[in-house]
Design a protein around this motif. Structure first.
Motif, PDB file in Angstrom:
ATOM      1  N   ALA A   1     -37.555  15.639  13.685  1.00 35.35           N
ATOM      2  CA  ALA A   1     -38.393  15.271  12.542  1.00 35.35           C
ATOM      3  C   ALA A   1     -37.639  15.466  11.236  1.00 35.35           C
ATOM      4  O   ALA A   1     -37.678  14.616  10.340  1.00 35.35           O
ATOM      5  N   ILE A   2     -36.942  16.584  11.123  1.00 33.06           N
ATOM      6  CA  ILE A   2     -36.159  16.847   9.907  1.00 33.06           C
ATOM      7  C   ILE A   2     -35.058  15.803   9.759  1.00 33.06           C
ATOM      8  O   ILE A   2     -34.841  15.254   8.670  1.00 33.06           O
ATOM      9  N   ALA A   3     -34.343  15.524  10.848  1.00 33.53           N
ATOM     10  CA  ALA A   3     -33.238  14.569  10.785  1.00 33.53           C
ATOM     11  C   ALA A   3     -33.727  13.175  10.387  1.00 33.53           C
ATOM     12  O   ALA A   3     -33.087  12.498   9.567  1.00 33.53           O
ATOM     13  N   ALA A   4     -34.846  12.751  10.958  1.00 33.04           N
ATOM     14  CA  ALA A   4     -35.367  11.416  10.641  1.00 33.04           C
ATOM     15  C   ALA A   4     -35.734  11.304   9.163  1.00 33.04           C
ATOM     16  O   ALA A   4     -35.413  10.307   8.497  1.00 33.04           O
ATOM     17  N   VAL A   5     -36.423  12.322   8.635  1.00 35.07           N
ATOM     18  CA  VAL A   5     -36.812  12.305   7.225  1.00 35.07           C
ATOM     19  C   VAL A   5     -35.578  12.375   6.324  1.00 35.07           C
ATOM     20  O   VAL A   5     -35.490  11.679   5.303  1.00 35.07           O
ATOM     21  N   ALA A   6     -34.617  13.192   6.707  1.00 33.10           N
ATOM     22  CA  ALA A   6     -33.415  13.361   5.890  1.00 33.10           C
ATOM     23  C   ALA A   6     -32.572  12.093   5.862  1.00 33.10           C
ATOM     24  O   ALA A   6     -31.989  11.743   4.824  1.00 33.10           O
ATOM     25  N   ILE A   7     -32.496  11.382   6.992  1.00 34.28           N
ATOM     26  CA  ILE A   7     -31.739  10.129   7.023  1.00 34.28           C
ATOM     27  C   ILE A   7     -32.408   9.079   6.148  1.00 34.28           C
ATOM     28  O   ILE A   7     -31.759   8.383   5.363  1.00 34.28           O
ATOM     29  N   ALA A   8     -33.733   8.976   6.266  1.00 33.92           N
ATOM     30  CA  ALA A   8     -34.464   7.994   5.464  1.00 33.92           C
ATOM     31  C   ALA A   8     -34.402   8.328   3.977  1.00 33.92           C
ATOM     32  O   ALA A   8     -34.284   7.431   3.124  1.00 33.92           O
ATOM     33  N   GLY A   9     -34.484   9.609   3.629  1.00 35.44           N
ATOM     34  CA  GLY A   9     -34.490  10.022   2.228  1.00 35.44           C
ATOM     35  C   GLY A   9     -33.136  10.362   1.658  1.00 35.44           C
ATOM     36  O   GLY A   9     -33.036  10.736   0.482  1.00 35.44           O
ATOM     37  N   LYS A  10     -32.075  10.273   2.485  1.00 31.76           N
ATOM     38  CA  LYS A  10     -30.712  10.594   2.049  1.00 31.76           C
ATOM     39  C   LYS A  10     -30.654  11.969   1.379  1.00 31.76           C
ATOM     40  O   LYS A  10     -30.260  12.121   0.224  1.00 31.76           O
ATOM     41  N   TYR A  11     -31.065  12.980   2.142  1.00 31.95           N
ATOM     42  CA  TYR A  11     -31.106  14.353   1.629  1.00 31.95           C
ATOM     43  C   TYR A  11     -29.698  14.862   1.324  1.00 31.95           C
ATOM     44  O   TYR A  11     -28.724  14.496   1.995  1.00 31.95           O
ATOM     45  N   THR A  12     -29.627  15.727   0.340  1.00 31.95           N
ATOM     46  CA  THR A  12     -28.383  16.437   0.065  1.00 31.95           C
ATOM     47  C   THR A  12     -28.265  17.609   1.045  1.00 31.95           C
ATOM     48  O   THR A  12     -29.262  18.036   1.645  1.00 31.95           O
TER      49      THR A  12
ATOM     50  N   PHE B   1     -38.589  21.258  -1.968  1.00 30.26           N
ATOM     51  CA  PHE B   1     -38.529  19.853  -1.554  1.00 30.26           C
ATOM     52  C   PHE B   1     -38.290  19.743  -0.042  1.00 30.26           C
ATOM     53  O   PHE B   1     -38.994  19.013   0.662  1.00 30.26           O
ATOM     54  N   GLY B   2     -37.283  20.454   0.470  1.00 30.18           N
ATOM     55  CA  GLY B   2     -36.954  20.352   1.886  1.00 30.18           C
ATOM     56  C   GLY B   2     -38.016  20.935   2.793  1.00 30.18           C
ATOM     57  O   GLY B   2     -38.349  20.351   3.841  1.00 30.18           O
ATOM     58  N   ALA B   3     -38.582  22.078   2.401  1.00 30.50           N
ATOM     59  CA  ALA B   3     -39.587  22.736   3.244  1.00 30.50           C
ATOM     60  C   ALA B   3     -40.857  21.909   3.355  1.00 30.50           C
ATOM     61  O   ALA B   3     -41.414  21.736   4.447  1.00 30.50           O
ATOM     62  N   ILE B   4     -41.322  21.356   2.236  1.00 30.92           N
ATOM     63  CA  ILE B   4     -42.589  20.627   2.244  1.00 30.92           C
ATOM     64  C   ILE B   4     -42.430  19.244   2.863  1.00 30.92           C
ATOM     65  O   ILE B   4     -43.238  18.823   3.706  1.00 30.92           O
ATOM     66  N   ASN B   5     -41.401  18.512   2.485  1.00 30.71           N
ATOM     67  CA  ASN B   5     -41.266  17.118   2.905  1.00 30.71           C
ATOM     68  C   ASN B   5     -40.682  16.953   4.307  1.00 30.71           C
ATOM     69  O   ASN B   5     -40.943  15.930   4.957  1.00 30.71           O
ATOM     70  N   ALA B   6     -39.900  17.906   4.772  1.00 32.29           N
ATOM     71  CA  ALA B   6     -39.278  17.769   6.099  1.00 32.29           C
ATOM     72  C   ALA B   6     -39.598  18.936   7.030  1.00 32.29           C
ATOM     73  O   ALA B   6     -39.782  18.737   8.229  1.00 32.29           O
TER      74      ALA B   6
ATOM     75  N   LEU C   1     -42.271  21.119   7.206  1.00 28.34           N
ATOM     76  CA  LEU C   1     -43.634  21.283   7.728  1.00 28.34           C
ATOM     77  C   LEU C   1     -43.877  20.431   8.962  1.00 28.34           C
ATOM     78  O   LEU C   1     -44.503  20.878   9.931  1.00 28.34           O
ATOM     79  N   GLY C   2     -43.394  19.199   8.958  1.00 26.11           N
ATOM     80  CA  GLY C   2     -43.594  18.326  10.114  1.00 26.11           C
ATOM     81  C   GLY C   2     -42.813  18.747  11.333  1.00 26.11           C
ATOM     82  O   GLY C   2     -43.152  18.361  12.466  1.00 26.11           O
ATOM     83  N   GLN C   3     -41.752  19.546  11.138  1.00 29.20           N
ATOM     84  CA  GLN C   3     -40.918  19.977  12.258  1.00 29.20           C
ATOM     85  C   GLN C   3     -41.475  21.200  12.961  1.00 29.20           C
ATOM     86  O   GLN C   3     -41.212  21.401  14.160  1.00 29.20           O
ATOM     87  N   VAL C   4     -42.266  22.026  12.270  1.00 29.39           N
ATOM     88  CA  VAL C   4     -42.735  23.292  12.854  1.00 29.39           C
ATOM     89  C   VAL C   4     -43.498  23.093  14.158  1.00 29.39           C
ATOM     90  O   VAL C   4     -43.177  23.728  15.171  1.00 29.39           O
ATOM     91  N   PRO C   5     -44.538  22.224  14.215  1.00 22.99           N
ATOM     92  CA  PRO C   5     -45.234  22.055  15.510  1.00 22.99           C
ATOM     93  C   PRO C   5     -44.348  21.454  16.582  1.00 22.99           C
ATOM     94  O   PRO C   5     -44.459  21.806  17.759  1.00 22.99           O
ATOM     95  N   LEU C   6     -43.443  20.544  16.193  1.00 19.28           N
ATOM     96  CA  LEU C   6     -42.539  19.936  17.174  1.00 19.28           C
ATOM     97  C   LEU C   6     -41.628  20.989  17.791  1.00 19.28           C
ATOM     98  O   LEU C   6     -41.431  21.024  19.015  1.00 19.28           O
ATOM     99  N   THR C   7     -41.056  21.856  16.960  1.00 15.22           N
ATOM    100  CA  THR C   7     -40.171  22.905  17.469  1.00 15.22           C
ATOM    101  C   THR C   7     -40.931  23.910  18.324  1.00 15.22           C
ATOM    102  O   THR C   7     -40.479  24.297  19.410  1.00 15.22           O
TER     103      THR C   7
ATOM    104  N   PRO D   1     -28.011  20.881   0.514  1.00 15.68           N
ATOM    105  CA  PRO D   1     -28.941  21.983   0.225  1.00 15.68           C
ATOM    106  C   PRO D   1     -30.388  21.664   0.591  1.00 15.68           C
ATOM    107  O   PRO D   1     -31.124  22.542   1.058  1.00 15.68           O
ATOM    108  N   GLN D   2     -30.820  20.423   0.386  1.00 15.49           N
ATOM    109  CA  GLN D   2     -32.190  20.044   0.742  1.00 15.49           C
ATOM    110  C   GLN D   2     -32.389  20.105   2.252  1.00 15.49           C
ATOM    111  O   GLN D   2     -33.417  20.594   2.737  1.00 15.49           O
ATOM    112  N   LEU D   3     -31.410  19.609   3.014  1.00 14.75           N
ATOM    113  CA  LEU D   3     -31.506  19.658   4.473  1.00 14.75           C
ATOM    114  C   LEU D   3     -31.465  21.101   4.962  1.00 14.75           C
ATOM    115  O   LEU D   3     -32.211  21.478   5.879  1.00 14.75           O
TER     116      LEU D   3
END
Length: 446
Positions: free
Chosen positions: A105-116, A224-229, A231-237, A118-120
């Protein structure tokens, strides 16, 4: 022959503090010794299968890894180094082919949003903190014992079908372990030749030693990273990387003592608490990767120790070559890996209503002799209810592409079935047996 595993070697509760520490350390050393004996024995008996299984999880790893590398969201050398170290430590400690893979979930959001970076890193650190808290407080272990088995099976089947769908199209390929192992070794040889070719023609790449650098997220990056990427990863993990893995490891490799959800949770947390500071990709374990590596022949920790050393060497000395080579050659074979991994994982749902279902055995009263223990027999209504809960969980995962939504849907349906059963039992106890309109009392003269 190595000494067989015992069921559980418990530390005496009445031992004094220092005595408990020594007893626990002694127990862990004995356990680790048995695991290494098993790793060595299995690798000697079936080296090709173990090496083949080591590459079974690349179908999940490579697309996300390359996407993040292309965006500059991760440090490629740091990711390979920490993935390699995590693979080695995981194989030594758990003794099973437990994968080390990206947080999807984090990777998908980061790829789409081009995270830096530190954000990742912020997203990975947030998930590590939450999973660590749930593990230390015992909530993960409590959840593992309380979550209904149909929901766990639904998560496994849903994840398996998601892998198959993500492969794009079905490729009817069924290779034996020896053939896939041979192909894996050919790929490694081609990679080495590829490196020599690029080095000879100065193709904008070169061998270089890893130089670690620390990325410190700012408060804005962390929010930015915790809220946008994150939170969605916590239940998956929590559901797929900890709880579902615990069940799947026992189903696939029952000869190894049950993998502790607490240990897996600590592993996920520690990997990211350390690696994310160096711009490494956020990592976790996963039931899909375990099923894939098992499908391709892995049966012990030796397979991922082997893979870990390859990643470690690439990260330390040849990370640029690994990225260029992977971009050119990865798509077709990894599509096959995704399909076979998905099929292997989806097959786990078959045992929901059979003697292989763990929760049916746990309902039996305490029995000293294993031979006297028998699984509880399910009625047709119970079978249908359990099957419906599993299918509802699968459907929600596929529809919303989120394990958390699937878990909530399955849990609500499970609670509804239990509530209806309680109402039915209450009505039966109050009014006697409820007879349907088309039922007739038995005629004693017949």
């Amino acid at each position: 022959m190595a000494e067989p595993f015992s069921e559980h070697e418990l530390v005496p509760r009445d031992a004094p503090g220092i005595g408990r520490v020594r007893a626990y350390a002694s127990h862990e050393l004995r356990r680790l010794k048995k695991i290494q004996q098993r790793n060595v024995r299995i690798f000697r008996q079936r080296p090709l299968q173990e090496m083949s299984g080591a590459f079974g999880d690349l179908g999940t790893l490579m697309p996300l890894f390359l996407g993040l590398a292309q965006n500059g969201s991760i440090s490629v050398p740091s990711t390979l180094v920490f993935m390699g170290l995590s693979n080695i430590i995981t194989g030594v400690y758990f003794g099973i082919p437990l994968p080390v893979q990206p947080m999807k979930a984090i990777a998908a959001v980061a790829i789409a949003g081009k995270y830096t970076p530190p954000q990742l890193a912020s997203a990975g650190l947030f998930v590590a903190a939450v999973v660590g808290f749930l593990t230390v407080t015992g909530l993960v272990r409590w959840s593992t014992k309380r979550i209904p088995l149909p929901i766990v099976k639904g998560i496994q089947v849903g994840t398996g079908l998601s892998l198959i769908i993500s492969a794009g199209s079905y490729i009817p390929l069924n290779l034996s372990s020896h053939i896939t192992a041979f192909l894996a070794l050919v790929v490694i040889l081609l990679f080495l030749l590829f490196c020599v070719f690029l080095e000879h023609y100065n193709y904008q790449t070169h061998f270089s030693v890893w130089k670690p650098s620390i990325a410190v997220p700012s408060l804005t990056d962390f929010r930015f990273g915790a809220i946008n990427a994150g939170l969605g990863q916590v239940p998956l993990t929590t559901l797929n990387s900890v709880i579902a893995v615990t069940y799947l490891a026992t189903d696939l490799i029952p000869e190894v003592p049950e993998t502790s959800a607490t240990a897996i949770g600590c592993s996920v947390s520690l990997m990211n608490v350390i690696g994310c500071w160096f711009s490494a990709m956020p990592l976790c374990h996963g039931s899909g990767g375990l099923a894939s590596q098992y499908r391709f022949g892995a049966r012990s920790g030796a397979s991922i120790i082997f893979l870990g050393f390859i990643k470690l060497l690439l990260g330390l000395f040849a990370s640029e070559y690994a990225v260029v080579y992977s971009r050119i050659f990865w798509p077709v074979p990894l599509g096959v890996l995704l399909i076979l991994a998905g099929v292997e994982l989806a097959k786990m749902g078959e045992s929901l209503n059979t003697e292989g279902a763990r929760d049916l055995w746990e309902k039996i009263d305490e029995a000293e002799d294993e031979a006297e223990r028998k699984p509880r027999t399910l009625t047709s209504e119970e079978r249908m209810g359990r099957w419906t809960v599993m299918i509802a969980t699968v459907g929600a995962i596929l529809a919303f592409k989120n394990d958390g939504v699937g878990f909530i849907v399955g849990l609500l349906l499970h609670i509804t079935y239990n509530l209806l059963d309680r109402i039915q039992a209450w009505r039966t106890g109050r009014h006697g047996t409820i007879r349907l309109n088309n039922e007739r009392p038995e005629d004693s003269s017949e």
